[in-house]
Design an enzyme around this catalytic site. Sequence first.
Site, short mmCIF file in Angstrom:
data_model
loop_
_atom_site.label_atom_id
_atom_site.label_comp_id
_atom_site.label_asym_id
_atom_site.label_seq_id
_atom_site.Cartn_x
_atom_site.Cartn_y
_atom_site.Cartn_z
N CYS A 57 -4.36 -32.24 151.03
CA CYS A 57 -3.49 -33.14 151.77
C CYS A 57 -4.36 -33.93 152.75
CB CYS A 57 -2.43 -32.35 152.55
SG CYS A 57 -1.45 -33.37 153.68
N ASP A 64 -3.22 -28.89 147.80
CA ASP A 64 -2.07 -29.29 147.00
C ASP A 64 -2.38 -28.92 145.56
OD1 ASP A 64 -0.44 -30.51 148.98
OD2 ASP A 64 -1.68 -32.31 148.91
N VAL A 79 -13.28 -39.27 125.70
CA VAL A 79 -13.87 -38.73 126.92
C VAL A 79 -14.44 -37.35 126.58
CG1 VAL A 79 -11.74 -37.66 127.83
CG2 VAL A 79 -13.56 -38.35 129.40
N GLU A 80 -15.62 -37.07 127.08
CA GLU A 80 -16.25 -35.76 126.85
C GLU A 80 -15.59 -34.77 127.80
OE1 GLU A 80 -18.19 -32.38 127.12
OE2 GLU A 80 -18.67 -33.74 128.78
N SER A 81 -15.11 -33.65 127.27
CA SER A 81 -14.24 -32.76 128.02
C SER A 81 -14.90 -32.07 129.22
CB SER A 81 -13.60 -31.71 127.11
OG SER A 81 -14.59 -30.91 126.51
N HIS A 98 -0.42 -37.35 146.58
CA HIS A 98 -0.19 -37.06 145.17
C HIS A 98 -0.26 -38.32 144.31
CE1 HIS A 98 0.85 -33.20 146.65
NE2 HIS A 98 2.16 -33.37 146.77
N GLU A 99 0.42 -39.35 144.76
CA GLU A 99 0.47 -40.59 143.99
C GLU A 99 -0.93 -41.18 143.82
OE1 GLU A 99 4.34 -40.14 146.33
OE2 GLU A 99 2.22 -39.85 146.75
#
Length: 159
Positions: A57, A64, A79-81, A98-99
């Site tokens: 936060c 969070d 994308v390489e994991s 969060h957004e």
Amino acid sequence: MAKRKSVGATEPKVSLLGKEVPLPQSPEAATLDRVPNPHPGKLYLARFTAPEFTSLCPVTGQPDFAHLVIDYVPKRWLVESKSLKLYLGSFRNHGAFHEDCTIAIADRLAQFLSPRWLRIGGYWYPRGGIPIDVFWQTGRPPADLWIPDQGVATYRGRG
């Protein structure tokens, strides 16, 4: 069986795979790697699920927690994991709402991969008694694409 195109000298090299790499200190410092899609002409959905995503936060510094689901339809790149895992882990010490976290992840992946389509579902656990879920996508999904439900129930508390 179709012959796979080998990675040539002009293709990007994977920089993190097979190495011991510390968790990046911030999302900005994190490296994402990509590899050529061996099936660029196929229409398919790839899904990454991060059920233990954490950030901080920006006001209180408290952790969070979220369950992230990232769906994308690759074009030229995957994308390489491991690099994605380290990138997502770099948010552990990052303060943002969060957004902002959810959209920042989607924006970076969309810009980095230039997929046919990408969506993210950020299912955040309650802060102050209110769960915040964040959803975004690059536009309409391709026609004839099978898109399974993200499989994350809305927050119900104890009930």
